[in-house]
Motif scaffolding. Sequence first.
Motif, PDB file in Angstrom:
ATOM      1  N   ASP A 202       1.289  -1.131  -0.189  1.00 22.24           N
ATOM      2  CA  ASP A 202       0.259  -0.418   0.198  1.00 22.24           C
ATOM      3  C   ASP A 202       0.971   1.724  -0.176  1.00 22.24           C
ATOM      4  O   ASP A 202       0.424   2.562  -0.748  1.00 22.24           O
TER       5      ASP A 202
ATOM      6  N   HIS B  19      -8.024  -2.141   8.613  1.00 24.58           N
ATOM      7  CA  HIS B  19      -6.816  -1.641   7.458  1.00 24.58           C
ATOM      8  C   HIS B  19      -7.448   0.163   7.096  1.00 24.58           C
ATOM      9  O   HIS B  19      -8.271   0.454   7.012  1.00 24.58           O
TER      10      HIS B  19
ATOM     11  N   HIS C  30      -7.131   4.165   7.463  1.00 23.24           N
ATOM     12  CA  HIS C  30      -6.126   5.295   6.196  1.00 23.24           C
ATOM     13  C   HIS C  30      -6.342   6.700   7.330  1.00 23.24           C
ATOM     14  O   HIS C  30      -7.184   6.925   7.267  1.00 23.24           O
TER      15      HIS C  30
ATOM     16  N   ASN D  89      -1.649   5.122   4.282  1.00 23.04           N
ATOM     17  CA  ASN D  89      -1.804   4.160   5.667  1.00 23.04           C
ATOM     18  C   ASN D  89      -2.021   5.028   7.593  1.00 23.04           C
ATOM     19  O   ASN D  89      -1.299   6.096   7.594  1.00 23.04           O
TER      20      ASN D  89
HETATM   21 ZN    ZN Z   1      -4.752   0.748   1.928  1.00 22.60          ZN
END
Ligand code: ZN
Length: 316
Positions: free
Chosen positions: A25, A218, A220, A260
């Motif tokens: 990512d 996950h 951001h 992230n």
């Molecule tokens: Zn991501």
Amino acid sequence: MSSSGQSEVKAVRQRVELRDVTLRDGLQLVSEFLPTERKLAVLRGLVDCNFTEIELTSFVPPRVIPQFADAADVVHAADVPPSVCLSVLVPNLKGAKLALEAGVGKINFVLSASEAHNLANVQKTTDQSLADFQAIATEMRAHGRDIHLSAGIATSFGCTIQGPVAEERVVEIAAQLVEAGAQEILLADTVGYGNPVQVNRLAGRVADVVGDVPLVGHFHDTRGLGLANIVAALDAGIGKLDVALGGLGGCPFAPGASGNVNAEDCIFMLESMGHPTGIDLKHLADVRKQLELWLPQERFTGSISRAGLPKTFQAA
Ligand code: ZN
């Protein structure tokens, strides 16, 4: 949030597993190609920091993301202790077949709960991607090797193209992925639309339908809520989270998005709260510094790298 003193004490001792996604990512929007040798050097650095899972690369067509043109080379050359799980991201059956050929131990499949995002990302409806996942699970069983199969649901908390994403839809997709053979379900706030109340609620709803299958968060930090969302996810029982060095990363369909959740800030927060992560924060700062030198064009973020650790800091 926790209603009794007893559950708070229990929560405080919870060990949290962090997966580093810098090399996937983190790099996916980096236009300058990071040479394979340097990717492997970052990998060695992350291993030395004690990450137990590292997302290494992505098996996508090089014309879509040129940064991952060396995916098979990276997998072949990666040399880590058996205690470290190396995983790769795949968006479809073709990617999964290439990953199998390369000899990976874990596949992270991803689809989008947002129909519009999935169409933009892989030119398929979400149901077509679900069918792809079933085909991947069948392919892997036929392959005979013991490969871990994870499934991620992108845009679980909203989408830059479609707007709202129904929670019922995310819950339904999670249930179908588990039924098809997912051994882990990842809830991704791909574009940074989620807030802590929403994260806590959706994680709880998904946990109710996935049985013993573990959940991964996950997040951001697009709008500054990454760490808050992580606390909300922990409170809902999620014990594994994705982070990236210097907060690198982003989604091609989320213009202006920062990346992230920053690994260093997240580890500082978790350890301060009493959640052991096992990660060597000092060594991690060195790995970040090296990568920053190699990617001078990129914006690395993070409060700990700027302000340093407080004198009162104690690892859990
Ligand atoms: Zn991501």
